[in-house]
Enzyme design. Sequence first.
Site, short mmCIF file in Angstrom:
data_model
loop_
_atom_site.label_atom_id
_atom_site.label_comp_id
_atom_site.label_asym_id
_atom_site.label_seq_id
_atom_site.Cartn_x
_atom_site.Cartn_y
_atom_site.Cartn_z
CD GLU A 123 -2.83 -0.86 2.36
OE1 GLU A 123 -2.65 -0.21 3.25
OE2 GLU A 123 -3.94 -1.41 2.20
CD GLU A 173 -3.37 -5.51 4.22
OE1 GLU A 173 -4.14 -4.76 4.53
OE2 GLU A 173 -1.93 -5.55 4.22
C1 GAL Z 1 -4.26 -1.56 5.91
C2 GAL Z 1 -2.80 -2.02 6.40
C3 GAL Z 1 -2.82 -2.94 7.59
C4 GAL Z 1 -3.50 -2.82 8.40
C5 GAL Z 1 -5.01 -2.91 7.70
C6 GAL Z 1 -6.24 -2.59 8.77
O1 GAL Z 1 -4.35 -0.42 5.25
O2 GAL Z 1 -2.03 -2.58 5.25
O3 GAL Z 1 -1.25 -2.65 7.79
O4 GAL Z 1 -3.26 -1.95 9.36
O5 GAL Z 1 -5.20 -1.58 7.11
O6 GAL Z 1 -6.23 -1.52 9.62
#
Ligand code: GAL
Length: 467
Positions: free
Chosen positions: A164, A368
């Site tokens: 990201e 994710e």
């Molecule tokens: C994403 C990030 C993660 C995690 C997730 C949930 O943006 O890649 O590190 O923190 O959010 O908050």
Amino acid sequence: MKYIFPEGFWWGAAVSALQVEGASDKRGETTWDRWFKLEPNRFFDGVGPKVTSDFYNRYEEDIELMKELNFNSFRTSISWARLFPKGFGEINQEGVDFYNNLIDKLIENNIEPVIALFHFDMPMAMMDLGGFESREVVNYYEEYAKICFELFGDRVKHWVTHNEPIVPVEGGYLYNFHYPDVVDCKRGIQVAYNTAISSAKVVNLYKEMRAEGKVREDGRIGIVLSLTPSYPRSNNSADLKAARIADLFFNKSFLDPCVKGAYPEELVSILADRNMLPVVEEGDKNLLKEGVVEFLGFNYYFPRRVKVRENAVNAKAPFLPEHLFEYYDMPGKRMNRYRGWEIYAKGTFDTLINIKDNYGNLPIFISENGMGVEDEARFRNKKGYIDDDYRINFVKEHLKWLHKAIEEGCNVNGYHMWTLMDNWSWMNAYKNRYGFIEVDLEDDLKRTMKKSGYWFKEVAQNNGFND
Ligand code: GAL
């Protein structure tokens, strides 16, 4: 209905080094350690990144849990500051041993490691040189990547240059949730540009090393992007333009250089009009062109709803992308109120179709996706574990759209949950819990599988589910 996924589909989860490892005395200082030292009040309940979920000491036990969850793949990141406490120079052998053991143990258990080189944890010594605002740091990052490929590239098949990359720009230079916590879009654009350059350099390096037989022949290199589809309030042309601009800033700013090897002209001209173009070096264009990624990780949490600006911006306010559009608060949208994020599972489908139609149907996986919920212990059942049906429903819904995208020809090959076990979520620390596994901060970080974990275990085993 039966939702069965293609053979070899990845089932697993992602974590990141700083968010789970702990053992902070064994690595160099990162921007997060420094920021916590300077302003602990900015972190939920005053909890910093020193211990987190203690994965550094408990990874063997945690891999057993992954095994129980029937994972066949797992993403984590290497901590640059653990390998090189100063960002370059002397290597920390204990760190090398840790990552070697971790990778070996995963492979031994048939869990494919997906390794990111950078997940928000800039070594402080590198930030003192300007972080990714500085080309010198870009070069140090490339050196660090080279060592990682030399050390672990004989076993790791899937490498990720950045996680990201838009987020450190947003957090550090626009919206006050990462160090250095300034509001300066021009600097943020330089950081974004240099990060894209750093990714391209490392992709090129990896491809060269592979051609020379220095890493696995079947190894691949990609990037993980948070893609937030932009939906206009209406079909009015001004609303459509607003959504297009939001998409340029937050998605195409990395998607285009990383996948197509060049920036979208419209974004360049918007920035040129505001005197915000970054400093570039000779040869950069070619570098980007050659340094395109071989696969994409797609982090999906929420969509972006946008309308044309209806209020004028104070001419003295520092420029922010949303001076060119406005967020649209759609009536009736479903919310995860703990995180303040809209839940809109179809966003995965729309994005995957976009990648298929406009980005050459590059191999992609959900890297994710997840749901942060506060105070989950109140959902503990009589058997002693957390009944998180909301999480099961959330994942199910997203998987259904994923399945539909696959049916329509999208090249999707996995689903990784955020996250394996409750972890330290930056400024939110342990406020919202995301894991398949509970980590009890009051009881020696004890791990307990949640109901969603038991559910996912079956899904992974059956390569799908019935609903
Ligand atoms: C994403 C990030 C993660 C995690 C997730 C949930 O943006 O890649 O590190 O923190 O959010 O908050």
